[in-house]
Design a protein around this motif. Sequence first.
Motif, PDB file in Angstrom:
ATOM      1  N   UNK A  48       0.859  -1.190   0.000  1.00  0.00           N
ATOM      2  CA  UNK A  48       0.000   0.000   0.000  1.00  0.00           C
ATOM      3  C   UNK A  48       0.890   1.233   0.000  1.00  0.00           C
ATOM      4  N   UNK A  49       0.342   2.348  -0.431  1.00  0.00           N
ATOM      5  CA  UNK A  49       1.071   3.608  -0.435  1.00  0.00           C
ATOM      6  C   UNK A  49       0.408   4.559   0.559  1.00  0.00           C
ATOM      7  N   UNK A  50       1.238   5.145   1.426  1.00  0.00           N
ATOM      8  CA  UNK A  50       0.749   6.005   2.500  1.00  0.00           C
ATOM      9  C   UNK A  50       1.400   7.375   2.402  1.00  0.00           C
ATOM     10  N   UNK A  51       0.618   8.403   2.627  1.00  0.00           N
ATOM     11  CA  UNK A  51       1.129   9.772   2.656  1.00  0.00           C
ATOM     12  C   UNK A  51       1.889   9.972   3.974  1.00  0.00           C
ATOM     13  N   UNK A  52       3.126  10.450   3.882  1.00  0.00           N
ATOM     14  CA  UNK A  52       3.910  10.631   5.104  1.00  0.00           C
ATOM     15  C   UNK A  52       3.515  11.894   5.867  1.00  0.00           C
ATOM     16  N   UNK A  53       2.767  12.796   5.232  1.00  0.00           N
ATOM     17  CA  UNK A  53       2.342  14.021   5.921  1.00  0.00           C
ATOM     18  C   UNK A  53       1.096  13.789   6.766  1.00  0.00           C
ATOM     19  N   UNK A  54       0.060  13.169   6.167  1.00  0.00           N
ATOM     20  CA  UNK A  54      -1.202  13.026   6.909  1.00  0.00           C
ATOM     21  C   UNK A  54      -1.496  11.575   7.316  1.00  0.00           C
ATOM     22  N   UNK A  55      -0.759  10.605   6.759  1.00  0.00           N
ATOM     23  CA  UNK A  55      -0.933   9.214   7.156  1.00  0.00           C
ATOM     24  C   UNK A  55      -2.010   8.456   6.406  1.00  0.00           C
ATOM     25  N   UNK A  56      -2.654   9.085   5.419  1.00  0.00           N
ATOM     26  CA  UNK A  56      -3.728   8.419   4.680  1.00  0.00           C
ATOM     27  C   UNK A  56      -3.147   7.397   3.697  1.00  0.00           C
ATOM     28  N   UNK A  57      -3.721   6.185   3.688  1.00  0.00           N
ATOM     29  CA  UNK A  57      -3.375   5.187   2.686  1.00  0.00           C
ATOM     30  C   UNK A  57      -4.251   5.466   1.478  1.00  0.00           C
ATOM     31  N   UNK A  58      -3.619   5.791   0.343  1.00  0.00           N
ATOM     32  CA  UNK A  58      -4.384   6.261  -0.812  1.00  0.00           C
ATOM     33  C   UNK A  58      -4.316   5.349  -2.030  1.00  0.00           C
ATOM     34  N   UNK A  59      -3.450   4.339  -2.020  1.00  0.00           N
ATOM     35  CA  UNK A  59      -3.327   3.468  -3.186  1.00  0.00           C
ATOM     36  C   UNK A  59      -2.742   2.133  -2.750  1.00  0.00           C
ATOM     37  N   UNK A  60      -2.953   1.121  -3.600  1.00  0.00           N
ATOM     38  CA  UNK A  60      -2.360  -0.187  -3.330  1.00  0.00           C
ATOM     39  C   UNK A  60      -2.060  -0.850  -4.661  1.00  0.00           C
ATOM     40  N   UNK A  61      -1.045  -1.722  -4.675  1.00  0.00           N
ATOM     41  CA  UNK A  61      -0.676  -2.408  -5.908  1.00  0.00           C
ATOM     42  C   UNK A  61      -1.738  -3.426  -6.286  1.00  0.00           C
TER      43      UNK A  61
END
Length: 70
Positions: A48-61
């Motif tokens: 999964x891909x997570x934003x390091x600023x807000x912590x939201x997981x926004x995408x996955x392979x």
Amino acid sequence: MSQSSSLPHCDSCGTDRKSPLSREVKAYGKWAWFLILFGISSKPTAVSFQCSQCGQIFDRLSPEELEHYV
């Protein structure tokens, strides 16, 4: 429309997969952790891909992308 704008992105920050602010969160199965303990590399079962600023997981392979994941 550019390639990066068509990628899924974080709702609040706009971070996408290719941004330096994103980080990969990998999940491994039980056997994979056993192999990793002995220094043997193993493929993750999910990425999964997570934003390091807000912590939201926004995408996955997708399963197809995961097969070719290095």
